[in-house]
Scaffold this active site. Structure first.
Site, PDB file in Angstrom:
ATOM      1  N   ASP A 193    -127.993   6.026  11.411  1.00 10.98           N
ATOM      2  CA  ASP A 193    -127.211   6.588  12.520  1.00 10.98           C
ATOM      3  C   ASP A 193    -125.915   7.214  12.005  1.00 10.98           C
ATOM      4  OD1 ASP A 193    -129.035   5.892  14.442  1.00 10.98           O
ATOM      5  OD2 ASP A 193    -127.964   4.112  15.141  1.00 10.98           O
ATOM      6  N   GLU A 203    -133.765  10.217  10.805  1.00  7.94           N
ATOM      7  CA  GLU A 203    -134.882   9.962   9.899  1.00  7.94           C
ATOM      8  C   GLU A 203    -134.567  10.437   8.479  1.00  7.94           C
ATOM      9  OE1 GLU A 203    -137.385   8.167  10.750  1.00  7.94           O
ATOM     10  OE2 GLU A 203    -136.782   8.057  12.855  1.00  7.94           O
TER      11      GLU A 203
END
Length: 408
Positions: free
Chosen positions: A356, A275
């Site tokens: 990611d 995030e």
């Protein structure tokens, strides 16, 4: 019945056909062998349960989507919009109030008519597979609150847009664009603080090992994180989630209590790192800016069509109006919305890889991989989606692709 009427019918039929075909293609992949990268997600019994869940959702989706399609088609063919239009014209002469009543009757009425499908999905399907935690009282309360939010917020924005139209004529779209842009920024900043508490309880993350690890990671990557909240998502579902909202001093991370229950602390920090990656790569600002630009484009095109009586009459009403033209334009514009949606989904999938990668490079890949596998297992997600369905609908890459990327 004008040519535009038949074009609208054609658009609705084509959309229904394409969505039905995509759902069918996706369903053909449910029984595919699990990719070797994911062979540790489900055992045989759990994979069978996952297949049963997906097939049940697919079969139910056929009935619910067909009902919604037939309802919309019947409303057009048998003068439903004309009936509602005449009903509100008998109540008031105010253009703004007329539009508010028109949309209120259609939107809330549609929600009431489709309420049995929502109820069945929540209490029968989700309940059968162990996901639902919602009580009937909470289900009804959520519906009522949702209607009130639609009336208060949606109604206020619509009323101002129509007022701009009456005041500025063809240039109304500029003022409406500014209004929507300000509203979007405001909601992005304060949605979690003002709206979420109406539905869920949020509490600061308690001091302890998890909070210490999160704060240490945030400090290591230079991320000013002052607000970490836990939301009581377990009162509605066992499914887990986490999200990032706001920016500047208003940014906050929200963890579902189910996420804290299902994952190890290292895995939760890895999810948080993902995030943070979105924030560091400015994905939130980009998405907000793109949304505002697309809204401006839509409003500009609307301004070119709103004064043409044919657009209003294309949905079967006898007296042209702003509210009728807005319905007609919305359907006619939907193919363009589909295209812009495809572009945004493509960018979103790209952003997920970037987030990611950020988590992998600033924290670790393996805890993120294990967290993604656990979350997929606990939600009985589809491990073998059809590529066409992914292309059209997925805002996140399929799990197997994300894991391949994380292992590079």
């Amino acid at each position: 019945m004008s040519n535009l009427f038949y074009i609208i019918i054609g658009i609705l039929v084509l959309q229904f056909f394409v969505e039905t075909l995509l759902d069918y293609l996706n369903a053909t992949r449910y029984a595919d062998p699990v990719p070797k990268e994911l062979d540790d997600v489900f055992d045989a019994a759990e994979y069978q349960k996952s297949q049963d869940y997906k097939n049940t959702k697919y079969q139910f989706g056929i009935y619910s989507s067909t009902f919604s399609f037939m309802l919309t088609l019947g409303f057009l063919l048998f003068g439903g919009f004309e009936w509602v239009d005449q009903l509100v014209r008998g109540m008031t002469d105010s253009t703004i109030l007329m539009a508010l009543l028109f949309f209120g009757i259609i939107m809330i009425g549609s929600d009431i008519v489709t309420l049995p499908f929502s109820y069945y999905s929540t209490f029968v399907i989700e309940g059968r597979f162990g996901f639902n935690k919602t009580t009937r009282v909470l289900f009804l309360a959520d519906k009522v609150k949702g209607w009130l939010m639609t009336v208060l917020l949606g109604g206020s924005v619509l009323a101002l847009v129509i007022w701009f139209y009456q005041w500025a004529g063809d240039q109304f779209w500029i003022y409406a664009w500014i209004l929507v842009a300000l509203f979007s920024v405001f909601m992005n900043l304060f949605y979690s603080k003002l709206i979420v508490p109406l539905f869920n309880k949020q509490t600061p993350l308690e001091a302890g090992s998890l909070k210490h690890k999160i704060e240490r990671y945030a400090k290591d990557v230079g991320f000013d994180l002052r607000n970490i909240f836990v939301i009581d998502g377990s009162k509605r579902s066992t499914k887990a989630n986490a999200y990032f909202s706001g920016f500047g001093k208003e940014k906050r991370v929200t963890l579902y209590d189910t996420l804290i229950h299902d994952l190890e602390e290292e895995e939760i920090v890895a999810v948080l790192a993902h995030e943070v990656g979105h924030y560091k790569r400015k994905h939130i600002v980009f998405n907000l800016g793109a949304s505002i630009l697309l809204t401006g484009l839509t409003l500009f095109i609307l301004s070119l069509f709103i004064n043409h009586p044919e657009v209003s009459m294309a949905i079967g009403v006898s007296q042209p109006s702003f509210h009728a033209a807005l319905i007609g334009f919305g359907i006619l514009y939907s193919p363009i919305s589909e295209i812009t949606g495809l572009v945004m989904n493509h960018l979103s999938r790209k952003f997920e890889y970037q987030a990611d990668d950020y988590a992998k490079n600033t924290y670790a890949a393996m805890p993120l991989i294990s967290s993604l596998k656990k979350l997929s297992k606990n939600s009985l997600s589809n491990l073998t989606p059809h590529p066409a369905y992914v292309f059209m609908h997925y805002s996140h890459p399929p799990l197997v692709d994300r894991i391949k990327n994380l292992k590079r």
